[in-house]
Design a protein around this motif. Structure first.
Motif, PDB file in Angstrom:
ATOM      1  N   GLY A  74       0.538  -1.274  -0.044  1.00 22.41           N
ATOM      2  CA  GLY A  74      -0.131  -0.133  -0.112  1.00 22.41           C
ATOM      3  C   GLY A  74       0.965   1.314  -0.148  1.00 22.41           C
ATOM      4  N   ARG A  75       2.028   1.173   0.703  1.00 16.53           N
ATOM      5  CA  ARG A  75       2.635   2.502   0.821  1.00 16.53           C
ATOM      6  C   ARG A  75       3.817   2.697  -0.466  1.00 16.53           C
ATOM      7  NH1 ARG A  75       4.858   4.875   6.578  1.00 16.53           N
ATOM      8  NH2 ARG A  75       5.800   7.022   5.707  1.00 16.53           N
ATOM      9  N   TRP A  76       4.305   1.647  -0.745  1.00 13.32           N
ATOM     10  CA  TRP A  76       5.148   1.627  -1.941  1.00 13.32           C
ATOM     11  C   TRP A  76       5.151   1.344  -3.219  1.00 13.32           C
ATOM     12  CZ3 TRP A  76       7.121   0.369   3.393  1.00 13.32           C
ATOM     13  CH2 TRP A  76       7.707   1.517   4.047  1.00 13.32           C
ATOM     14  N   SER A  77       4.142   0.696  -3.474  1.00 17.05           N
ATOM     15  CA  SER A  77       3.866   0.196  -4.716  1.00 17.05           C
ATOM     16  C   SER A  77       3.037   1.250  -5.811  1.00 17.05           C
ATOM     17  CB  SER A  77       3.073  -1.391  -4.795  1.00 17.05           C
ATOM     18  OG  SER A  77       2.041  -1.163  -4.385  1.00 17.05           O
ATOM     19  N   GLY A  78       3.146   0.761  -7.033  1.00 19.49           N
ATOM     20  CA  GLY A  78       2.383   1.846  -7.795  1.00 19.49           C
ATOM     21  C   GLY A  78       0.711   1.483  -7.823  1.00 19.49           C
ATOM     22  N   PRO A  79      -0.115   2.274  -8.315  1.00 20.99           N
ATOM     23  CA  PRO A  79      -1.409   2.246  -8.246  1.00 20.99           C
ATOM     24  C   PRO A  79      -1.998   1.061  -9.114  1.00 20.99           C
ATOM     25  CG  PRO A  79      -0.615   4.064  -9.940  1.00 20.99           C
ATOM     26  CD  PRO A  79       0.519   3.647  -9.019  1.00 20.99           C
ATOM     27  N   ARG A  80      -1.329   0.451 -10.000  1.00 21.29           N
ATOM     28  CA  ARG A  80      -1.758  -0.652 -10.679  1.00 21.29           C
ATOM     29  C   ARG A  80      -1.780  -1.889  -9.865  1.00 21.29           C
ATOM     30  NH1 ARG A  80       0.622  -1.074 -16.679  1.00 21.29           N
ATOM     31  NH2 ARG A  80      -0.854  -2.732 -16.567  1.00 21.29           N
ATOM     32  N   VAL A  81      -0.485  -1.818  -9.055  1.00 23.21           N
ATOM     33  CA  VAL A  81      -0.543  -2.962  -8.147  1.00 23.21           C
ATOM     34  C   VAL A  81      -1.620  -2.864  -6.852  1.00 23.21           C
ATOM     35  CG1 VAL A  81       1.003  -3.986  -6.414  1.00 23.21           C
ATOM     36  CG2 VAL A  81       1.986  -3.318  -8.747  1.00 23.21           C
ATOM     37  N   VAL A  82      -1.664  -1.721  -6.345  1.00 24.29           N
ATOM     38  CA  VAL A  82      -2.562  -1.371  -5.284  1.00 24.29           C
ATOM     39  C   VAL A  82      -4.069  -2.130  -6.042  1.00 24.29           C
ATOM     40  CG1 VAL A  82      -3.875   0.316  -4.083  1.00 24.29           C
ATOM     41  CG2 VAL A  82      -1.418   0.272  -4.069  1.00 24.29           C
ATOM     42  N   ASN A 125      -4.127  -3.717   6.445  1.00 25.72           N
ATOM     43  CA  ASN A 125      -3.057  -3.280   6.263  1.00 25.72           C
ATOM     44  C   ASN A 125      -2.514  -2.639   5.197  1.00 25.72           C
ATOM     45  OD1 ASN A 125      -2.549  -5.159   8.203  1.00 25.72           O
ATOM     46  ND2 ASN A 125      -2.245  -7.058   6.935  1.00 25.72           N
ATOM     47  N   LEU A 126      -3.440  -2.794   3.877  1.00 28.07           N
ATOM     48  CA  LEU A 126      -2.984  -2.146   2.489  1.00 28.07           C
ATOM     49  C   LEU A 126      -3.438  -0.642   2.765  1.00 28.07           C
ATOM     50  CD1 LEU A 126      -2.144  -2.435  -0.366  1.00 28.07           C
ATOM     51  CD2 LEU A 126      -4.718  -3.013  -0.818  1.00 28.07           C
ATOM     52  N   THR A 127      -4.592  -0.500   3.503  1.00 28.56           N
ATOM     53  CA  THR A 127      -5.004   0.802   3.596  1.00 28.56           C
ATOM     54  C   THR A 127      -4.176   1.549   4.611  1.00 28.56           C
ATOM     55  OG1 THR A 127      -7.555   0.292   3.658  1.00 28.56           O
ATOM     56  CG2 THR A 127      -7.041   2.279   4.776  1.00 28.56           C
ATOM     57  N   CYS A 128      -3.697   0.974   5.582  1.00 24.50           N
ATOM     58  CA  CYS A 128      -2.549   1.728   6.379  1.00 24.50           C
ATOM     59  C   CYS A 128      -1.411   2.394   5.623  1.00 24.50           C
ATOM     60  CB  CYS A 128      -2.198   0.986   7.476  1.00 24.50           C
ATOM     61  SG  CYS A 128      -3.290   0.798   8.899  1.00 24.50           S
ATOM     62  N   GLY A 129      -1.073   1.338   4.706  1.00 25.17           N
ATOM     63  CA  GLY A 129       0.295   1.809   3.795  1.00 25.17           C
ATOM     64  C   GLY A 129      -0.373   2.906   3.022  1.00 25.17           C
ATOM     65  N   ILE A 130      -1.241   2.896   2.329  1.00 25.47           N
ATOM     66  CA  ILE A 130      -1.804   3.790   1.314  1.00 25.47           C
ATOM     67  C   ILE A 130      -1.799   5.279   2.093  1.00 25.47           C
ATOM     68  CG2 ILE A 130      -3.825   4.563  -0.146  1.00 25.47           C
ATOM     69  CD1 ILE A 130      -4.496   1.694  -0.762  1.00 25.47           C
ATOM     70  N   THR A 131      -2.485   5.342   3.095  1.00 27.73           N
ATOM     71  CA  THR A 131      -2.597   6.523   3.883  1.00 27.73           C
ATOM     72  C   THR A 131      -1.372   7.020   4.705  1.00 27.73           C
ATOM     73  OG1 THR A 131      -3.382   5.385   5.850  1.00 27.73           O
ATOM     74  CG2 THR A 131      -4.889   6.162   4.222  1.00 27.73           C
ATOM     75  N   ARG A 132      -0.214   6.056   4.811  1.00 29.14           N
ATOM     76  CA  ARG A 132       0.977   6.470   5.184  1.00 29.14           C
ATOM     77  C   ARG A 132       0.847   6.604   6.748  1.00 29.14           C
ATOM     78  NH1 ARG A 132       5.144   7.383   1.953  1.00 29.14           N
ATOM     79  NH2 ARG A 132       4.566   7.637  -0.300  1.00 29.14           N
ATOM     80  N   PHE A 133       0.157   5.518   7.373  1.00 26.20           N
ATOM     81  CA  PHE A 133      -0.113   5.595   8.751  1.00 26.20           C
ATOM     82  C   PHE A 133       1.083   5.134   9.578  1.00 26.20           C
ATOM     83  CE2 PHE A 133      -1.321   2.952  12.554  1.00 26.20           C
ATOM     84  CZ  PHE A 133      -2.429   3.833  13.074  1.00 26.20           C
ATOM     85  N   SER A 134       1.326   5.802  10.595  1.00 27.10           N
ATOM     86  CA  SER A 134       2.672   5.756  11.248  1.00 27.10           C
ATOM     87  C   SER A 134       3.304   4.049  11.330  1.00 27.10           C
ATOM     88  CB  SER A 134       2.559   6.257  12.647  1.00 27.10           C
ATOM     89  OG  SER A 134       3.819   5.773  13.338  1.00 27.10           O
ATOM     90  N   TYR A 135       4.382   3.986  10.582  1.00 29.72           N
ATOM     91  CA  TYR A 135       4.719   2.697  10.498  1.00 29.72           C
ATOM     92  C   TYR A 135       5.188   2.029  11.832  1.00 29.72           C
ATOM     93  CZ  TYR A 135       7.437  -1.724   9.586  1.00 29.72           C
ATOM     94  OH  TYR A 135       7.977  -2.821   9.649  1.00 29.72           O
ATOM     95  N   LEU A 136       5.745   2.472  12.695  1.00 24.84           N
ATOM     96  CA  LEU A 136       6.119   2.288  14.328  1.00 24.84           C
ATOM     97  C   LEU A 136       4.689   1.980  15.215  1.00 24.84           C
ATOM     98  CD1 LEU A 136       8.953   4.303  15.165  1.00 24.84           C
ATOM     99  CD2 LEU A 136       9.082   2.045  14.286  1.00 24.84           C
ATOM    100  N   THR A 137       3.704   2.802  14.890  1.00 29.25           N
ATOM    101  CA  THR A 137       2.482   2.443  15.734  1.00 29.25           C
ATOM    102  C   THR A 137       1.936   1.244  15.071  1.00 29.25           C
ATOM    103  OG1 THR A 137       2.263   5.011  15.961  1.00 29.25           O
ATOM    104  CG2 THR A 137       0.226   3.363  16.076  1.00 29.25           C
ATOM    105  N   PHE A 138       1.791   1.188  13.742  1.00 30.15           N
ATOM    106  CA  PHE A 138       1.051   0.144  13.069  1.00 30.15           C
ATOM    107  C   PHE A 138       2.103  -1.221  13.523  1.00 30.15           C
ATOM    108  CE2 PHE A 138       1.363  -3.203   9.596  1.00 30.15           C
ATOM    109  CZ  PHE A 138       0.169  -3.310   9.437  1.00 30.15           C
TER     110      PHE A 138
END
Length: 208
Positions: A74-82, A125-138
């Motif tokens: 969610g955080r680092w891949s492109g829109p097609r993969v997401v 999990n995917l949503t947290c990556g897309i929204t750049r939710f705090s990784y350490l909190t996650f």
């Protein structure tokens, strides 16, 4: 042979490494009956064939690694993969549910979707990556939730090892009991909060 029987056969043949792979894949989003396998593992622990202090951290690690993969996509891949992964996880509706859960509960949503609201886990999990939710909190809530999930069902299998088949057949009922208890605790807490909130003074201007 059903999927559950296939996984049980693989576990009985290859042991803990097979379960490690299954737990990681389920965390990514594959519909594998890993909870049933954890109950079976608990039965093996009770019989002395597996060590509790080994299986809990190993399986928890596998689930956490699978969750990290979902977050990373969610955080680092492109829109097609997401978009491709989104379709695999239930489409836009499931993602909207996950996004609403994160927005409302924050880090607690990660914890709850590890062991209670598990169908939402991969999408969250995917949503947290897309929204750049705090990784350490996650990561912190993820480790806590997955460890609880693994421990809960292994201990269930351990204490009721002579009734593993009956337990697996009634997993749906057990899940709803857990949800009911959690809901009662939550609403009780909210009622307690409401009762202890200070009264808001009226701002109405007296007339006369």
């Amino acid at each position: 042979m059903s999927l559950s029987e296939t996984l049980l056969l693989a576990f009985s043949t290859y042991g803990l490494p097979a379960l490690f792979i299954f737990a990681a894949l389920a965390a990514v989003g594959l519909p594998l009956p890993v909870t049933l396998l954890l109950i079976v593992v608990g039965s093996f622990v009770d019989q002395g064939d597996l060590d509790l202090l080994t299986v809990v951290p190993v399986i928890s690690l596998a689930a956490v690694l699978g969750d990290q993969l979902g977050y990373a996509i969610g955080r680092w891949s492109g829109p097609r993969v997401v978009a491709l992964v989104t379709n695999r996880l239930g489409g836009d509706k499931r993602m909207a549910q996950a996004a609403a859960t994160v927005a409302r509960w924050g880090g607690l949503s990660v914890f709850l979707t590890r062991w209670l609201l598990t169908p939402l886990g991969p999408a969250l999990n995917l949503t947290c990556g897309i929204t750049r939710f705090s990784y350490l909190t996650f990561l912190a809530w993820d480790i806590a939730g997955e460890t609880l999930w693994v421990t809960l069902y292994i201990m269930l299998g351990k204490f009721f090892s002579d009734r593993v088949e009956a337990i697996s057949a009634t997993m749906g009922d057990i899940t709803w009991v857990v949800i009911g208890v959690a809901g009662a605790i939550f609403f009780g807490w909210r009622l307690w909060q409401s009762a202890h909130q200070p009264a808001v003074p009226s701002t109405t201007t007296p007339t006369g």
